[in-house]
Design an enzyme around this catalytic site. Structure first.
Site, PDB file in Angstrom:
ATOM      1  N   GLU A   1       0.913  -1.261   0.227  1.00  0.00           N
ATOM      2  CA  GLU A   1      -0.064   0.193   0.247  1.00  0.00           C
ATOM      3  C   GLU A   1       0.916   1.436  -0.134  1.00  0.00           C
ATOM      4  O   GLU A   1       0.226   2.487  -1.037  1.00  0.00           O
ATOM      5  CB  GLU A   1      -0.691  -0.133   0.788  1.00  0.00           C
ATOM      6  CG  GLU A   1      -2.053  -1.039   1.343  1.00  0.00           C
ATOM      7  CD  GLU A   1      -2.626  -0.702  -0.017  1.00  0.00           C
ATOM      8  OE1 GLU A   1      -3.223   0.420  -0.412  1.00  0.00           O
ATOM      9  OE2 GLU A   1      -3.842  -1.561  -0.824  1.00  0.00           O
TER      10      GLU A   1
ATOM     11  N   TYR B   1      -6.711   6.391   3.386  1.00  0.00           N
ATOM     12  CA  TYR B   1      -6.668   5.782   2.365  1.00  0.00           C
ATOM     13  C   TYR B   1      -6.599   4.078   2.743  1.00  0.00           C
ATOM     14  O   TYR B   1      -7.080   3.670   2.967  1.00  0.00           O
ATOM     15  CB  TYR B   1      -6.770   6.027   1.218  1.00  0.00           C
ATOM     16  CG  TYR B   1      -6.542   4.633   0.317  1.00  0.00           C
ATOM     17  CD1 TYR B   1      -7.183   4.029   0.069  1.00  0.00           C
ATOM     18  CD2 TYR B   1      -4.875   4.214   0.374  1.00  0.00           C
ATOM     19  CE1 TYR B   1      -7.373   2.873  -0.951  1.00  0.00           C
ATOM     20  CE2 TYR B   1      -4.705   3.271  -0.460  1.00  0.00           C
ATOM     21  CZ  TYR B   1      -5.467   2.224  -1.412  1.00  0.00           C
ATOM     22  OH  TYR B   1      -6.000   1.260  -1.716  1.00  0.00           O
TER      23      TYR B   1
ATOM     24  N   ASP C   1     -10.598   5.039  -2.789  1.00  0.00           N
ATOM     25  CA  ASP C   1      -9.303   4.995  -3.580  1.00  0.00           C
ATOM     26  C   ASP C   1      -9.891   5.888  -4.846  1.00  0.00           C
ATOM     27  O   ASP C   1     -10.788   6.147  -4.760  1.00  0.00           O
ATOM     28  CB  ASP C   1      -8.379   4.404  -3.520  1.00  0.00           C
ATOM     29  CG  ASP C   1      -8.810   3.506  -4.745  1.00  0.00           C
ATOM     30  OD1 ASP C   1     -10.013   2.708  -5.195  1.00  0.00           O
ATOM     31  OD2 ASP C   1      -7.756   2.735  -5.993  1.00  0.00           O
TER      32      ASP C   1
END
Length: 310
Positions: free
Chosen positions: A55, A138, A156
């Site tokens: 991520e 997020y 996102d």
DNA sequence: CATGCGTGGGG
DNA sequence: TCCCCAAGCAT
């Protein structure tokens, strides 16, 4: 005849269900079952740490460029504590050319915090994730959802674009995430935890592969029949232009060149070596100062520089 | 809340 | 070629 008993629909009360009453998430998850990419951070062996590393790397960097660096990182630092032991400069060096190297520094900082405060395990709690450096709204939701199967709205840029088109009927979402988008994301989130986390991954993948920013392919879209934007004739974005990115000649480019020299050097670099990367001395000095104040570069006595070793 | 922050691939 | 952008975050 009498007036209709049912009020006419307007575009403001878009029905999230399809013609057959099937929820949006069912169609998208069904599509995901058949079309999901086999990405390493989606495999069970990736674990929460693998999900978290991916991520960070995927924040503004395309999947294809992340893949090789991700493999190197997980191989070299299989647990947060392994990375936490390293100097931050090693994280910056291993970040390579992914871009936005402050992410490497923050990921290192997050690993240190995990080692110190969380017993070496990526926290499961959304608020604890959010408290880590480099993790925002997020990423906290993404890690909680993908690594731990929790139920969170994961908003996102891909999901926001899918919602903008399928539900709101416009080509692009707003520049910044709005309260209305969060409300919509909560409304569409399936009740069941397992389904919710599947929905998060599936809606992102739909935006990444089918409902793309340019050259979207509605013929491959599982919800094309219900898409408000397509049904409206796919009107093009109007109003103020979307925020772009400042281009060449900016400090960013100079910072990148300076850092590239330091990444490739195993020993401290003299000022004169850095001076060669950019002709304009004022901008060059400003860029170097910025790198130092960001903690990406460590100045040493005698006009020498290196990646941060502490 | 608008800005700054890298990099390289594709239309 | 040139320009757009690609799973955001911090300030």
């Amino acid at each position: 005849m009498t007036a209709p008993t049912k009020p006419p629909h307007t575009h403001t009360d878009a029905d999230p269900d399809g013609p057959a009453g099937q929820p949006l998430h069912s169609s998208v998850i069904g599509w995901f079952d058949e079309n999901a990419r086999d990405l390493p951070w989606r495999r069970p062996e990736a674990g929460p740490w693998g999900v978290m590393v991916s991520e960070f790397m995927l924040q503004q960097t395309p999947v294809n460029r992340v893949l090789p660096v991700y493999e190197q990182w997980l191989s070299r630092w299989p647990r947060p504590a392994d990375l936490a032991k390293e100097a931050p400069g090693e994280a910056v060096r291993a970040w390579g050319r992914l871009g936005y190297p402050r992410r490497a520094l923050r990921l290192h900082g997050a690993a240190v915090a995990i080692a110190e405060r969380h017993g070496g395990d990526v926290p499961t709690d959304h608020a604890q994730l959010l408290a880590l450096p480099g993790i925002g709204e997020y990423t906290a939701a993404a890690v909680a959802s993908f690594a731990y199967g929790q139920r969170h709205p994961v908003l996102d840029t891909n999901v926001r674009r899918v919602f903008a088109r399928a539900v709101t009927g416009v080509q692009y979402p707003p520049n910044a995430t709005t309260a209305a988008e969060r409300k919509l994301a909560r409304a569409l989130l399936p009740d069941d935890e397992r389904t919710a986390s599947r929905w998060a991954a599936a809606s992102m993948e739909l935006g990444a592969l089918v409902c793309t920013a340019k050259n979207e392919s509605c013929q491959r879209c599982p919800i094309a029949a219900q898409c408000a934007w397509r049904l409206a004739g796919k009107p093009e974005h109007d109003g103020p232009p979307r925020r772009g990115q400042t281009y060449a000649g900016t400090d960013r480019q100079v910072r990148g060149k300076l850092l590239a020299v330091l990444r490739d050097a195993r020993t401290p670099v003299p000022q004169v070596a850095l001076d060669r990367v950019w002709h304009e001395p004022v901008q060059r000095a400003r860029a170097l100062d910025g790198l130092v104040s960001d903690g990406l570069v460590e100045p040493l006595p005698g006009g020498m520089y290196r990646l941060p070793m502490s």
